[in-house]
Write an enzyme that holds these catalytic residues in place. Sequence first.
Site, PDB file in Angstrom:
ATOM      1  N   GLY A  46      -6.197  -0.778  -1.946  1.00 21.49           N
ATOM      2  CA  GLY A  46      -5.630   0.534  -2.236  1.00 21.49           C
ATOM      3  C   GLY A  46      -4.256   0.389  -2.859  1.00 21.49           C
ATOM      4  O   GLY A  46      -3.571  -0.620  -2.652  1.00 21.49           O
ATOM      5  N   GLN A  51       4.209   2.672  -5.561  1.00 20.20           N
ATOM      6  CA  GLN A  51       4.264   1.208  -5.462  1.00 20.20           C
ATOM      7  C   GLN A  51       4.414   0.532  -6.821  1.00 20.20           C
ATOM      8  O   GLN A  51       4.800  -0.624  -6.896  1.00 20.20           O
ATOM      9  CB  GLN A  51       2.999   0.661  -4.787  1.00 20.20           C
ATOM     10  CG  GLN A  51       2.886   1.030  -3.317  1.00 20.20           C
ATOM     11  CD  GLN A  51       1.620   0.444  -2.713  1.00 20.20           C
ATOM     12  OE1 GLN A  51       0.554   1.017  -2.832  1.00 20.20           O
ATOM     13  NE2 GLN A  51       1.732  -0.696  -2.071  1.00 20.20           N
ATOM     14  N   CYS A  91       0.165  -4.613   3.501  1.00 12.79           N
ATOM     15  CA  CYS A  91       0.564  -3.724   2.407  1.00 12.79           C
ATOM     16  C   CYS A  91       1.026  -4.574   1.233  1.00 12.79           C
ATOM     17  O   CYS A  91       1.776  -5.527   1.427  1.00 12.79           O
ATOM     18  CB  CYS A  91       1.699  -2.819   2.876  1.00 12.79           C
ATOM     19  SG  CYS A  91       2.310  -1.711   1.589  1.00 12.79           S
ATOM     20  N   LEU A  92       0.568  -4.235   0.036  1.00  9.66           N
ATOM     21  CA  LEU A  92       0.952  -5.006  -1.148  1.00  9.66           C
ATOM     22  C   LEU A  92       2.466  -4.966  -1.355  1.00  9.66           C
ATOM     23  O   LEU A  92       3.033  -5.854  -1.982  1.00  9.66           O
ATOM     24  CB  LEU A  92       0.247  -4.459  -2.396  1.00  9.66           C
ATOM     25  CG  LEU A  92      -1.276  -4.650  -2.448  1.00  9.66           C
ATOM     26  CD1 LEU A  92      -1.862  -3.954  -3.664  1.00  9.66           C
ATOM     27  CD2 LEU A  92      -1.638  -6.133  -2.456  1.00  9.66           C
ATOM     28  N   HIS A 133      -3.252   5.175   4.726  1.00 16.06           N
ATOM     29  CA  HIS A 133      -2.204   4.228   4.326  1.00 16.06           C
ATOM     30  C   HIS A 133      -1.609   4.629   2.966  1.00 16.06           C
ATOM     31  O   HIS A 133      -0.392   4.675   2.797  1.00 16.06           O
ATOM     32  CB  HIS A 133      -2.817   2.816   4.261  1.00 16.06           C
ATOM     33  CG  HIS A 133      -1.873   1.738   3.845  1.00 16.06           C
ATOM     34  ND1 HIS A 133      -1.541   0.677   4.658  1.00 16.06           N
ATOM     35  CD2 HIS A 133      -1.183   1.537   2.687  1.00 16.06           C
ATOM     36  CE1 HIS A 133      -0.689  -0.113   4.015  1.00 16.06           C
ATOM     37  NE2 HIS A 133      -0.469   0.384   2.804  1.00 16.06           N
ATOM     38  N   GLU A 134      -2.495   4.940   2.015  1.00 11.60           N
ATOM     39  CA  GLU A 134      -2.010   5.275   0.663  1.00 11.60           C
ATOM     40  C   GLU A 134      -1.313   6.632   0.633  1.00 11.60           C
ATOM     41  O   GLU A 134      -0.317   6.812  -0.065  1.00 11.60           O
ATOM     42  CB  GLU A 134      -3.154   5.232  -0.356  1.00 11.60           C
ATOM     43  CG  GLU A 134      -3.881   3.892  -0.479  1.00 11.60           C
ATOM     44  CD  GLU A 134      -2.963   2.690  -0.562  1.00 11.60           C
ATOM     45  OE1 GLU A 134      -1.850   2.799  -1.106  1.00 11.60           O
ATOM     46  OE2 GLU A 134      -3.352   1.621  -0.045  1.00 11.60           O
ATOM     47  N   HIS A 137       2.186   6.383   1.636  1.00  7.45           N
ATOM     48  CA  HIS A 137       3.068   5.955   0.537  1.00  7.45           C
ATOM     49  C   HIS A 137       3.559   7.159  -0.265  1.00  7.45           C
ATOM     50  O   HIS A 137       4.701   7.189  -0.714  1.00  7.45           O
ATOM     51  CB  HIS A 137       2.329   5.009  -0.417  1.00  7.45           C
ATOM     52  CG  HIS A 137       2.323   3.570   0.029  1.00  7.45           C
ATOM     53  ND1 HIS A 137       3.459   2.850   0.274  1.00  7.45           N
ATOM     54  CD2 HIS A 137       1.298   2.718   0.265  1.00  7.45           C
ATOM     55  CE1 HIS A 137       3.144   1.610   0.639  1.00  7.45           C
ATOM     56  NE2 HIS A 137       1.835   1.507   0.635  1.00  7.45           N
TER      57      HIS A 137
HETATM   58 ZN    ZN Z   1       0.756  -0.142   1.218  1.00 12.43          ZN
END
Ligand code: ZN
Length: 168
Positions: A46, A51, A91-92, A133-134, A137
């Site tokens: 995701g 991000q 998380c990226l 999660h997204e 963000h």
């Molecule tokens: Zn994330």
Amino acid sequence: MSLLTILTYPEPILRKRARPVETIDGNIEKLVEDMADTMYAAPGIGLAAPQVGESLRIITVDVTEEREGLIVLINPEIISWEGECAGEEGCLSIPDFKEVIPRKKKVVIRGLDISGKEMKIPAEGILAISFQHEIDHLDGMVIIDRISGLKRDLFKKKLKKKIAQQQL
Ligand code: ZN
């Protein structure tokens, strides 16, 4: 195909509430394409627009093993939820960090697809977690906001050390 740079915590844009998309134009289409490419290349399941430096309410998600289940949602919101669960998340934008995060077990998400059509998606398991999660963000939240204060302090201490080492 172009890959975007994934920003990492504590980048300020990750802390900002993203604004809704008003018109789905060519720029948004291009951004969505690049976000999907970036997510697959990472690889991640995701990605949210903040991000990659765009403070807009757009997410891409694909939780399938075959990587053929791309879901793009513009201005997504959680309209109902049920139950509780907790699983380990990464998380990226926070490399090398994983923690168990409490989430809703089932959610129904509403948003627009890339053609502007309204979508309503019931989700559970990893898909439900990924949506939550997204969407976090988009509200300027990251997983460290959902862990205990003690764990958060520990994370921040480690991060400070890491940043100090990088500056040497
Ligand atoms: Zn994330």
